[in-house]
Design a protein around this motif. Structure first.
Motif, mmCIF file in Angstrom:
data_model
loop_
_atom_site.group_PDB
_atom_site.id
_atom_site.type_symbol
_atom_site.label_atom_id
_atom_site.label_comp_id
_atom_site.label_asym_id
_atom_site.label_seq_id
_atom_site.Cartn_x
_atom_site.Cartn_y
_atom_site.Cartn_z
ATOM 1 N N LYS A 137 4.358 5.510 -2.318
ATOM 2 C CA LYS A 137 5.334 6.612 -2.268
ATOM 3 C C LYS A 137 6.519 6.324 -3.196
ATOM 4 O O LYS A 137 6.994 7.200 -3.908
ATOM 5 C CB LYS A 137 5.859 6.777 -0.830
ATOM 6 N N PRO B 269 9.265 -1.016 -1.188
ATOM 7 C CA PRO B 269 9.443 -0.977 0.267
ATOM 8 C C PRO B 269 8.096 -1.137 0.959
ATOM 9 O O PRO B 269 7.482 -0.172 1.400
ATOM 10 C CB PRO B 269 10.050 0.413 0.512
ATOM 11 N N SER B 270 7.631 -2.360 1.016
ATOM 12 C CA SER B 270 6.320 -2.692 1.566
ATOM 13 C C SER B 270 6.500 -3.722 2.653
ATOM 14 O O SER B 270 7.564 -4.339 2.771
ATOM 15 C CB SER B 270 5.428 -3.278 0.460
ATOM 16 N N ASN B 271 5.448 -3.926 3.404
ATOM 17 C CA ASN B 271 5.504 -4.922 4.469
ATOM 18 C C ASN B 271 5.785 -6.306 3.865
ATOM 19 O O ASN B 271 4.991 -6.811 3.073
ATOM 20 C CB ASN B 271 4.155 -4.915 5.193
ATOM 21 N N SER C 72 2.246 -7.753 2.729
ATOM 22 C CA SER C 72 2.054 -7.114 1.425
ATOM 23 C C SER C 72 2.769 -7.882 0.312
ATOM 24 O O SER C 72 2.180 -8.159 -0.725
ATOM 25 C CB SER C 72 2.563 -5.663 1.445
ATOM 26 N N GLY D 295 0.806 -1.221 0.000
ATOM 27 C CA GLY D 295 0.000 0.000 0.000
ATOM 28 C C GLY D 295 0.832 1.261 0.000
ATOM 29 O O GLY D 295 1.498 1.591 -1.005
ATOM 30 N N VAL D 296 0.840 1.922 1.147
ATOM 31 C CA VAL D 296 1.369 3.283 1.225
ATOM 32 C C VAL D 296 2.871 3.384 0.938
ATOM 33 O O VAL D 296 3.310 4.284 0.212
ATOM 34 C CB VAL D 296 1.020 3.870 2.618
ATOM 35 N N ALA E 298 4.705 1.388 -0.853
ATOM 36 C CA ALA E 298 4.870 1.144 -2.287
ATOM 37 C C ALA E 298 4.426 2.356 -3.092
ATOM 38 O O ALA E 298 5.089 2.766 -4.058
ATOM 39 C CB ALA E 298 4.046 -0.079 -2.698
ATOM 40 N N MET F 256 11.554 8.509 2.314
ATOM 41 C CA MET F 256 10.869 9.239 1.236
ATOM 42 C C MET F 256 9.998 10.334 1.849
ATOM 43 O O MET F 256 8.791 10.191 1.947
ATOM 44 C CB MET F 256 10.041 8.264 0.407
ATOM 45 N N THR G 58 16.964 6.047 2.252
ATOM 46 C CA THR G 58 15.706 5.465 1.745
ATOM 47 C C THR G 58 14.464 6.148 2.304
ATOM 48 O O THR G 58 13.352 5.728 1.993
ATOM 49 C CB THR G 58 15.607 3.953 2.062
ATOM 50 N N VAL H 257 9.270 2.377 8.981
ATOM 51 C CA VAL H 257 9.174 3.834 8.874
ATOM 52 C C VAL H 257 7.768 4.269 9.295
ATOM 53 O O VAL H 257 7.564 5.310 9.902
ATOM 54 C CB VAL H 257 9.454 4.281 7.427
ATOM 55 N N ARG H 258 6.823 3.429 8.988
ATOM 56 C CA ARG H 258 5.424 3.723 9.280
ATOM 57 C C ARG H 258 4.731 2.370 9.379
ATOM 58 O O ARG H 258 5.136 1.426 8.718
ATOM 59 C CB ARG H 258 4.862 4.532 8.093
ATOM 60 N N ASP I 81 -4.940 -1.764 -0.549
ATOM 61 C CA ASP I 81 -3.616 -1.549 -1.142
ATOM 62 C C ASP I 81 -3.719 -1.072 -2.591
ATOM 63 O O ASP I 81 -2.992 -0.165 -3.012
ATOM 64 C CB ASP I 81 -2.758 -2.816 -1.045
ATOM 65 N N THR J 148 14.297 -1.872 1.024
ATOM 66 C CA THR J 148 13.949 -2.112 2.422
ATOM 67 C C THR J 148 12.765 -1.265 2.905
ATOM 68 O O THR J 148 12.701 -0.072 2.617
ATOM 69 C CB THR J 148 15.145 -1.815 3.352
ATOM 70 N N PRO J 149 11.852 -1.883 3.663
ATOM 71 C CA PRO J 149 10.838 -1.090 4.355
ATOM 72 C C PRO J 149 11.262 -0.802 5.806
ATOM 73 O O PRO J 149 10.558 -0.095 6.518
ATOM 74 C CB PRO J 149 9.620 -2.018 4.338
HETATM 75 P P1 GDP Z 1 0.537 -0.599 3.783
HETATM 76 O O1 GDP Z 1 -0.074 -1.872 3.225
HETATM 77 O O2 GDP Z 1 -0.248 0.621 3.481
HETATM 78 O O3 GDP Z 1 1.016 -0.685 5.201
HETATM 79 O O4 GDP Z 1 1.815 -0.329 2.915
HETATM 80 P P2 GDP Z 1 3.076 -1.121 2.418
HETATM 81 O O5 GDP Z 1 3.078 -2.543 2.804
HETATM 82 O O6 GDP Z 1 3.341 -0.736 0.997
HETATM 83 O O7 GDP Z 1 4.163 -0.338 3.207
HETATM 84 C C1 GDP Z 1 4.395 -0.383 4.554
HETATM 85 C C2 GDP Z 1 5.879 -0.337 4.726
HETATM 86 O O8 GDP Z 1 6.432 0.774 4.017
HETATM 87 C C3 GDP Z 1 6.255 -0.159 6.172
HETATM 88 O O9 GDP Z 1 7.014 -1.281 6.583
HETATM 89 C C4 GDP Z 1 7.084 1.109 6.165
HETATM 90 O O10 GDP Z 1 8.186 1.003 7.010
HETATM 91 C C5 GDP Z 1 7.523 1.267 4.734
HETATM 92 N N1 GDP Z 1 7.765 2.652 4.407
HETATM 93 C C6 GDP Z 1 6.891 3.678 4.510
HETATM 94 N N2 GDP Z 1 7.502 4.837 4.200
HETATM 95 C C7 GDP Z 1 8.805 4.535 3.881
HETATM 96 C C8 GDP Z 1 9.952 5.316 3.506
HETATM 97 O O11 GDP Z 1 9.904 6.534 3.390
HETATM 98 N N3 GDP Z 1 11.108 4.627 3.274
HETATM 99 C C9 GDP Z 1 11.226 3.272 3.407
HETATM 100 N N4 GDP Z 1 12.391 2.687 3.168
HETATM 101 N N5 GDP Z 1 10.163 2.514 3.773
HETATM 102 C C10 GDP Z 1 8.970 3.135 4.018
#
Ligand code: GDP
Length: 322
Positions: free
Chosen positions: A13, A196-198, A202, A8-9, A11, A293, A291, A235-236, A47, A227-228
């Motif tokens: 970004k 960079p997703s979970n 994810s 999701g988020v 990815a 963003m 990394t 990061v979030r 997502d 890397t996430p």
């Molecule tokens: P979700 O399903 O909305 O939670 O989104 P994803 O699985 O795509 O992304 C969540 C992951 O993105 C988390 O583990 C965050 O640490 C990572 N993430 C978010 N922002 C950033 C960033 O700016 N840089 C990096 N490297 N990872 C990030």
């Protein structure tokens, strides 16, 4: 053609940055649908929508999810009627789910419904769900009164991930097939990016769809993961609650270990430079860059580093054969 595996988020970004340095017409984004749910009778794909809204320039960047300019009247009215309000759907967002639900109800596949939504939202890339079949991420947790088996969003959003996780599984995945076009795109890909997703909820569900992991492994190009985890923490979000249940340390090297044997290179943050040798020992070429963003320019710089790691450099993003 590049293929990106996306949650999701995080990815979204990254992909927004990628579109600053790569032709949108030359990208297929494969989205996770393990978190999909039915809410108030509506088909919600969190997502896919995070990626679509962000790439269409419609996302609320301050809140970090959902649509800009959102209001919450329907949610308030539903709660007044005694309906659950734990999964907040904004009024504008509900329009997306209404249209998706109608298309699915008329017999469209999730891929077809997603393509139609993307066209109408103005998403500049091809976004496909990992599968048209239902795959449901379930978490087995230690609840206050004993074990609980919960839908992912029920635990993540509804219970704010407070119960310790024992196991994660992708219900229905054994009967799922990759959505049309994914295997073909991977077979001809010039590069594969793991956003960079979970990694657990994810990326793992996408790779668990029978045929997708094998197609990534057999792709005629390099595979680069970003890397996430930065400095030993997400990061979030709450990926730190899931990685241990998946047998991985909450660190860049822990995530790299999950992609060993699949990816050729792993982009880790400069603060984790000390782990580069361990990443290399896992068989992944370490790429150490900032990394975080915070801005689209940061994301574009990160995407550029990932493209370079694909082997082609910025001028030749088609990559090189492995
Ligand atoms: P979700 O399903 O909305 O939670 O989104 P994803 O699985 O795509 O992304 C969540 C992951 O993105 C988390 O583990 C965050 O640490 C990572 N993430 C978010 N922002 C950033 C960033 O700016 N840089 C990096 N490297 N990872 C990030």
């Amino acid at each position: 053609m590049l293929v990106a595996l996306a949650g999701g988020v995080g990815a979204a970004k990254f992909l927004r940055g990628l579109l600053r340095v790569h032709d949108p017409g030359d990208l297929l984004v494969v989205g996770n649908t393990g978190d999909d749910l039915r809410m108030h009778g509506l088909a919600v794909s969190p997502d896919l929508d995070s990626v679509a809204y962000t790439l269409a320039g419609l996302a609320d960047e301050e809140r970090g999810w959902g649509l800009a300019g959102e209001s919450w009247n329907v949610r308030e009215a539903l709660v007044r009627l005694g309906e659950p309000g734990w999964f907040a759907l904004g009024d504008r967002d509900i329009a997306t789910h209404l249209l998706r639900t109608r298309l699915l109800g008329e017999g469209a596949s999730l891929s077809e419904a997603t393509a139609e939504l993307c066209r109408r939202l103005g998403v500049p890339v091809r976004l496909v769900p990992m599968s048209d079949q239902r795959v449901e991420t379930r978490v087995e947790v230690d609840g206050p009164d004993g074990p609980l088996d919960l839908g992912f969003q029920e635990w993540w959003v509804g219970r704010q991930a407070r119960d310790p996780v024992r196991a994660v599984r992708f219900q229905g995945v054994e009967d799922a097939r990759p959505a049309p076009g994914i295997v073909e795109a991977l077979a001809a890909a010039g590069g594969v990016l793991i956003c960079p997703s979970n990694p657990v909820v994810s990326i793992a569900p996408i790779l668990a769809v029978p045929g997708i992991r094998a197609a990534v492994a057999a792709a005629p190009c390099r595979v680069v993961a970003v890397t996430p985890i930065v400095g030993g923490a997400p990061v979030r979000g709450m990926a730190d609650k899931l990685l241990p249940a998946w047998g991985a340390e909450v660190s860049a090297r822990g995530v790299a270990g999950l992609y060993a044997g699949l990816a050729d290179a792993f982009v880790l943050d400069a603060v984790d430079a000390g782990q580069a040798a361990e990443v290399a020992a896992l068989g992944l070429e370490p790429v150490v860059v900032p990394t975080l963003m915070r801005t689209v320019e940061d994301a574009a710089a990160l995407a550029k580093a990932a493209l370079e790691a694909l082997g082609g450099g910025p001028g030749n993003p088609e990559g090189v054969p492995r």
